[in-house]
Design a protein around this motif. Structure first.
Motif: not given
Ligand SMILES: C[S@@+](CC[C@H](N)C(=O)[O-])C[C@H]1O[C@@H](n2cnc3c(N)ncnc32)[C@H](O)[C@@H]1O
Length: 424
Positions: A53-57, A281-288, A293-296
């Protein structure tokens, strides 16, 4: 099902059942490519089985920017060369395009005097790349891929001495980004347009510089750094300045990432007027709960001498990062956008706009080019346009040269704007 040969092996192209959800000829989702995966010389790395997913970004940034680039640089009247020195096989196993196909398709779309040059050290990747690019090789858009990045860079610099060149360097880690080699690009004749986009992998940097953890004490980090591949990291970073940063006990995880990347950018800015880091960076879809903010995954280091290029890349990068940044706001009671991703306040940006016309009147595009490099990845061009409108029509802080106005109450790109009223 179709069959294309790749060296002495066969690549099987499987057509998935066409469904109502596959749109348009650009979509390659219907084709799966069964490479022979592995680590042997004729294999394709597992990395290419499916695009992450991040390679898509990352690829969105590369593709969107190349499209802008190919629309603008022809105006320079020089041959255009795009160099992808860590090309990969050209297509992922899930059928999505890798950077070589993204570049070649953009070139076909732009239909101008441009060519590209590819390299990959892996024989298996080169064989697949030849197959995937066959129509472009036949059409003379690109040549057969080179065997390593160094050769490709040297060749590009030699053959493209009068050309406009864009270099894309996307290695797995950082080891192959030796500063002295990359510097050859930076030192190209200043009169010629040169741009670079380099994938700088901070996580690999961390590993190579000692695999220190963020909980480690300063002395522990220093000890690990000593045992690390210090010379290799020095040669990539173009100096040992990074050691002071990673050993600084005052810096937390995120600050350390920012400090290392910014210090590296300073080196790049010795050669380019403009140098920026775009975090991938990509959005975390499954995070509640509230996102953190994380490392890139990595940073795309962009170097250019053109303020117009900065303006284009600004929007391209913000569009690609939009889903990531929106997660800090969407559906939440408050805006949790991390400090380092907060755009500069609109009143500050507006002051910068007024300041940009203080010496002489400027047209709207000139204002964007003056302001956006100061605030890269803060606001999109359309936001600045709205600010210019407000400054002109509501706040009376910008004054339009009425002679170029075509429709009352409406600015256009030919109207000059001044900080003082025009004398009639
Ligand atoms: C991250 S992948 C590139 C992915 C590609 N940009 C894409 O979008 O499909 C890195 C590639 O660099 C290649 N590589 C590693 N070392 C190299 C070198 N010294 N010269 C050229 N290619 C190299 C690897 O074989 C791999 O295919």
């Amino acid at each position: 099902m179709g069959r294309i040969s790749c060296g002495n092996r066969a690549l099987v192209v499987v057509a998935a059942p066409a469904g109502p959800y596959i749109y348009g000829p650009q979509s390659l989702r219907e084709t799966l490519v069964n490479y022979q995966y592995g680590s042997g010389p004729a294999d394709v790395d597992e990395f290419f089985r499916e695009k992450k997913s991040w390679s898509k970004v990352k690829d969105k940034i590369v593709g969107d920017y190349i499209n802008c680039y190919l629309k603008t640089v022809p105006k320079l009247g020089r041959p255009i060369l795009i160099v992808d020195a860590f090309a990969g096989p050209g297509r992922f196993g899930d059928g999505t395009d890798g950077s070589p196909l993204i570049i070649c398709k953009a070139m076909r779309h732009a239909a101008n005097r441009s060519s590209c040059l590819f390299a990959d050290v892996s024989a298996g990747h080169r064989a697949a790349l030849e197959e995937n690019l066959s129509e472009y090789i036949e059409a003379g858009v690109c040549d057969h891929p080179y065997e390593d990045c160094e050769r490709a860079l040297t060749r590009a610099i030699e053959m493209g001495s009068g050309s406009t060149i864009f270099f894309y360097l996307d290695p797995y880690g950082i080891r192959d980004l030796e500063f002295d080699i990359v510097k050859q690009i930076y030192e190209r004749e200043i009169k010629r347009s040169t741009e670079v986009l380099i994938n700088f992998n901070f996580r690999t940097f961390m590993r190579m510089s000692g695999n220190w953890g963020f909980g480690d004490s300063a002395s522990e980090v220093a000890r690990k750094v000593k045992k690390s591949k210090i010379e290799t990291v020095n040669s990539v970073m173009g100096g040992d300045y990074w050691q002071r940063i990673v050993c600084d006990p005052q810096l937390g995880k995120i600050e350390r990432e920012d400090a290392v990347v910014n210090a590296y950018l300073e080196r790049v800015r010795e050669y380019f007027k403009y140098g920026y880091a775009i975090p991938v960076k990509e959005r975390q879809e499954d995070e509640v709960g509230i996102p953190v903010d994380e490392l890139a995954h990595y940073h795309l280091i962009f170097g250019t001498r053109s303020s117009r290029a900065v303006m284009y890349m600004n929007d391209v990068a913000l569009n690609a990062l939009d889903p990531y940044l929106r997660q800090f706001k969407d559906g939440l009671l408050f805006d949790f956008t991390p400090q380092r991703h907060l755009p500069v306040r609109r009143d500050v940006a507006k002051n910068a706009i007024v300041e940009s016309v203080s010496e002489r009147p400027l047209k709207r595009p000139e204002i964007y080019e003056a302001v956006i490099p100061r605030f890269f990845m803060h606001h999109k061009k359309k936001d600045y346009r709205a600010m210019v409108d407000e400054l002109t029509f509501s706040e009376n802080r910008l004054f339009a040269d009425e002679r170029a106005i075509k429709r009352r109450g409406q600015l256009n790109d030919e109207v000059r704007l001044s900080a003082k009223p025009w004398r009639v």
